[in-house]
Design a protein around this motif. Structure first.
Motif, PDB file in Angstrom:
ATOM      1  N   LEU A  44       3.452  49.915   7.565  1.00 48.71           N
ATOM      2  CA  LEU A  44       3.090  48.494   7.046  1.00 48.71           C
ATOM      3  C   LEU A  44       3.842  47.528   7.618  1.00 48.71           C
ATOM      4  CD1 LEU A  44       1.872  46.220   4.712  1.00 48.71           C
ATOM      5  CD2 LEU A  44       3.869  47.172   3.530  1.00 48.71           C
ATOM      6  N   GLU A  45       3.180  46.700   8.198  1.00 46.55           N
ATOM      7  CA  GLU A  45       3.799  45.307   8.864  1.00 46.55           C
ATOM      8  C   GLU A  45       3.094  44.084   8.198  1.00 46.55           C
ATOM      9  OE1 GLU A  45       2.831  45.334  13.062  1.00 46.55           O
ATOM     10  OE2 GLU A  45       3.591  47.345  13.420  1.00 46.55           O
ATOM     11  N   ILE A  46       4.147  43.221   7.826  1.00 54.03           N
ATOM     12  CA  ILE A  46       3.520  42.186   7.284  1.00 54.03           C
ATOM     13  C   ILE A  46       4.235  40.716   7.570  1.00 54.03           C
ATOM     14  CG2 ILE A  46       4.819  42.343   5.053  1.00 54.03           C
ATOM     15  CD1 ILE A  46       2.279  41.248   3.422  1.00 54.03           C
ATOM     16  N   ASP A  47       3.760  39.825   7.700  1.00 59.21           N
ATOM     17  CA  ASP A  47       4.384  38.435   8.099  1.00 59.21           C
ATOM     18  C   ASP A  47       3.920  37.477   6.726  1.00 59.21           C
ATOM     19  OD1 ASP A  47       5.310  36.234   9.174  1.00 59.21           O
ATOM     20  OD2 ASP A  47       4.129  36.403  11.162  1.00 59.21           O
TER      21      ASP A  47
ATOM     22  N   LEU B  24       6.489  38.342  -2.100  1.00 62.41           N
ATOM     23  CA  LEU B  24       6.359  39.489  -0.907  1.00 62.41           C
ATOM     24  C   LEU B  24       6.361  40.884  -1.753  1.00 62.41           C
ATOM     25  CD1 LEU B  24       5.998  40.212   1.817  1.00 62.41           C
ATOM     26  CD2 LEU B  24       8.208  39.876   2.358  1.00 62.41           C
ATOM     27  N   ARG B  25       7.489  40.765  -2.450  1.00 58.17           N
ATOM     28  CA  ARG B  25       7.698  42.271  -3.138  1.00 58.17           C
ATOM     29  C   ARG B  25       6.507  42.814  -3.816  1.00 58.17           C
ATOM     30  NH1 ARG B  25      12.381  42.086  -6.857  1.00 58.17           N
ATOM     31  NH2 ARG B  25      13.654  42.999  -5.313  1.00 58.17           N
ATOM     32  N   ARG B  26       5.866  42.066  -4.608  1.00 57.03           N
ATOM     33  CA  ARG B  26       4.428  42.275  -5.174  1.00 57.03           C
ATOM     34  C   ARG B  26       3.643  42.485  -4.273  1.00 57.03           C
ATOM     35  NH1 ARG B  26      -0.048  40.234  -6.215  1.00 57.03           N
ATOM     36  NH2 ARG B  26       0.667  38.018  -5.446  1.00 57.03           N
ATOM     37  N   VAL B  27       3.420  41.895  -3.230  1.00 55.82           N
ATOM     38  CA  VAL B  27       2.470  42.103  -2.457  1.00 55.82           C
ATOM     39  C   VAL B  27       2.593  43.639  -1.633  1.00 55.82           C
ATOM     40  CG1 VAL B  27       1.341  41.583  -0.024  1.00 55.82           C
ATOM     41  CG2 VAL B  27       1.736  39.740  -1.960  1.00 55.82           C
ATOM     42  N   VAL B  28       3.594  43.821  -1.306  1.00 55.08           N
ATOM     43  CA  VAL B  28       3.899  45.298  -0.839  1.00 55.08           C
ATOM     44  C   VAL B  28       3.716  46.278  -1.689  1.00 55.08           C
ATOM     45  CG1 VAL B  28       5.863  46.726   0.080  1.00 55.08           C
ATOM     46  CG2 VAL B  28       5.435  44.140   0.967  1.00 55.08           C
ATOM     47  N   SER B  29       4.156  45.931  -3.008  1.00 55.55           N
ATOM     48  CA  SER B  29       3.997  46.934  -4.028  1.00 55.55           C
ATOM     49  C   SER B  29       2.364  47.271  -4.364  1.00 55.55           C
ATOM     50  CB  SER B  29       4.565  46.441  -5.335  1.00 55.55           C
ATOM     51  OG  SER B  29       4.167  47.327  -6.402  1.00 55.55           O
TER      52      SER B  29
ATOM     53  N   ILE C 180      -0.093  46.684  -1.953  1.00 52.63           N
ATOM     54  CA  ILE C 180      -0.721  47.261  -0.902  1.00 52.63           C
ATOM     55  C   ILE C 180      -0.185  48.770  -0.660  1.00 52.63           C
ATOM     56  CG2 ILE C 180      -0.234  47.273   1.540  1.00 52.63           C
ATOM     57  CD1 ILE C 180       0.071  44.428   1.474  1.00 52.63           C
ATOM     58  N   THR C 181       0.806  49.184  -0.968  1.00 55.79           N
ATOM     59  CA  THR C 181       1.183  50.715  -0.933  1.00 55.79           C
ATOM     60  C   THR C 181       0.282  51.503  -1.993  1.00 55.79           C
ATOM     61  OG1 THR C 181       3.298  50.152  -2.056  1.00 55.79           O
ATOM     62  CG2 THR C 181       3.334  50.348   0.268  1.00 55.79           C
ATOM     63  N   ARG C 182       0.475  50.574  -3.248  1.00 60.65           N
ATOM     64  CA  ARG C 182      -0.449  51.414  -4.375  1.00 60.65           C
ATOM     65  C   ARG C 182      -1.773  51.518  -4.143  1.00 60.65           C
ATOM     66  NH1 ARG C 182      -0.581  47.771  -8.313  1.00 60.65           N
ATOM     67  NH2 ARG C 182      -2.555  47.392  -7.524  1.00 60.65           N
ATOM     68  N   ASP C 183      -2.515  50.344  -3.454  1.00 58.82           N
ATOM     69  CA  ASP C 183      -3.988  50.445  -3.336  1.00 58.82           C
ATOM     70  C   ASP C 183      -4.131  51.293  -2.083  1.00 58.82           C
ATOM     71  OD1 ASP C 183      -4.254  48.628  -5.346  1.00 58.82           O
ATOM     72  OD2 ASP C 183      -4.569  46.888  -4.219  1.00 58.82           O
ATOM     73  N   GLY C 184      -3.206  51.546  -1.120  1.00 63.72           N
ATOM     74  CA  GLY C 184      -3.100  52.453   0.014  1.00 63.72           C
ATOM     75  C   GLY C 184      -3.212  53.964  -0.376  1.00 63.72           C
ATOM     76  N   GLY C 185      -2.897  54.354  -1.550  1.00 60.28           N
ATOM     77  CA  GLY C 185      -3.104  55.485  -2.024  1.00 60.28           C
ATOM     78  C   GLY C 185      -1.544  56.172  -2.270  1.00 60.28           C
ATOM     79  N   PHE C 186      -0.666  55.463  -2.165  1.00 61.79           N
ATOM     80  CA  PHE C 186       0.918  55.780  -2.447  1.00 61.79           C
ATOM     81  C   PHE C 186       1.387  55.104  -3.700  1.00 61.79           C
ATOM     82  CE2 PHE C 186      -0.009  56.112   2.037  1.00 61.79           C
ATOM     83  CZ  PHE C 186       0.483  57.299   2.375  1.00 61.79           C
TER      84      PHE C 186
ATOM     85  N   LEU D   1      10.379  46.864  -3.315  1.00 69.14           N
ATOM     86  CA  LEU D   1      11.448  46.826  -2.103  1.00 69.14           C
ATOM     87  C   LEU D   1      12.746  46.264  -2.983  1.00 69.14           C
ATOM     88  CD1 LEU D   1       9.415  44.253   0.404  1.00 69.14           C
ATOM     89  CD2 LEU D   1      10.107  46.830   0.724  1.00 69.14           C
ATOM     90  N   GLU D   2      13.974  46.845  -2.639  1.00 72.71           N
ATOM     91  CA  GLU D   2      15.169  46.379  -3.084  1.00 72.71           C
ATOM     92  C   GLU D   2      15.465  44.894  -2.735  1.00 72.71           C
ATOM     93  OE1 GLU D   2      18.326  48.930  -2.554  1.00 72.71           O
ATOM     94  OE2 GLU D   2      17.276  50.761  -2.946  1.00 72.71           O
ATOM     95  N   ASN D   3      16.138  44.311  -3.386  1.00 70.17           N
ATOM     96  CA  ASN D   3      16.760  42.686  -3.042  1.00 70.17           C
ATOM     97  C   ASN D   3      16.952  42.753  -1.677  1.00 70.17           C
ATOM     98  OD1 ASN D   3      15.746  41.419  -5.280  1.00 70.17           O
ATOM     99  ND2 ASN D   3      17.681  41.872  -6.290  1.00 70.17           N
TER     100      ASN D   3
END
Length: 160
Positions: free
Chosen positions: A82-85, A116-121, A123-129, A134-136
């Motif tokens: 995952l790469e995100i800007d 950003l933490r919510r977006v990553v969560s 994306i990974t869930r919707d991606g099948g994981f 993310l930790e602070n």
């Protein structure tokens, strides 16, 4: 009394004007290879920060760039990348010029990180994981380490 009020320094002010994903890539390597889904992940997160002045007066951008690599603990197989800007647009007032750089790379990322933490969560869930929570991130420590790294690369030159 009015003179005393005018002489007092005004507190820094920051408003988030907007947030957006400038660039994102999610690759589910495990699904592409048809691998089994019951592996223990080892997740590595790299964080980079960037900031710049916008053309509008007192407006700035602050970006958090994440590179997340998840590998299987056994066998070193890559599960996903995952790469995100992620960018926040800020209106900043009453911050002295010499303090704007650390403000943009510490305080601004602190404000947008929960989003950003919510977006990553998601994306990974919707991606099948399982959702990646993310930790602070200690943005102050990141900033200090980057300043120390730059000083080590470019030591001050002694006057001849």
């Amino acid at each position: 009394m009015a003179e005393n009020e005018a002489a007092k320094p005004t507190a820094p002010q920051m408003r988030v004007l907007g947030q957006y994903i400038r660039d994102m890539s999610f690759e589910n390597i495990m699904a592409q290879k048809g691998a089994a889904a019951d592996v223990q992940p080892d997740v590595q997160v790299q964080v980079n920060l960037d900031a710049k002045k916008r053309t509008a007066d007192k407006q700035y951008e602050s970006a958090i760039k994440l590179n997340v690599t998840s590998k299987a603990k056994e066998g070193d197989t890559t599960l996903f990348l995952l790469e995100i800007d992620y960018v926040g647009i800020f209106h900043i007032d009453n911050v002295p010029e010499e303090q704007i750089h650390p403000f943009l790379l510490i305080e601004c990322p602190r404000m947008i990180f929960p989003f950003l933490r919510r977006v990553v969560s998601d994306i990974t869930r919707d991606g099948g994981f399982p959702p990646l929570n993310l930790e602070n991130i200690d943005f102050m420590s990141l900033y200090r380490n980057e300043i120390a790294r730059r000083q080590a690369e470019n030591p001050p030159k002694a006057d001849a």
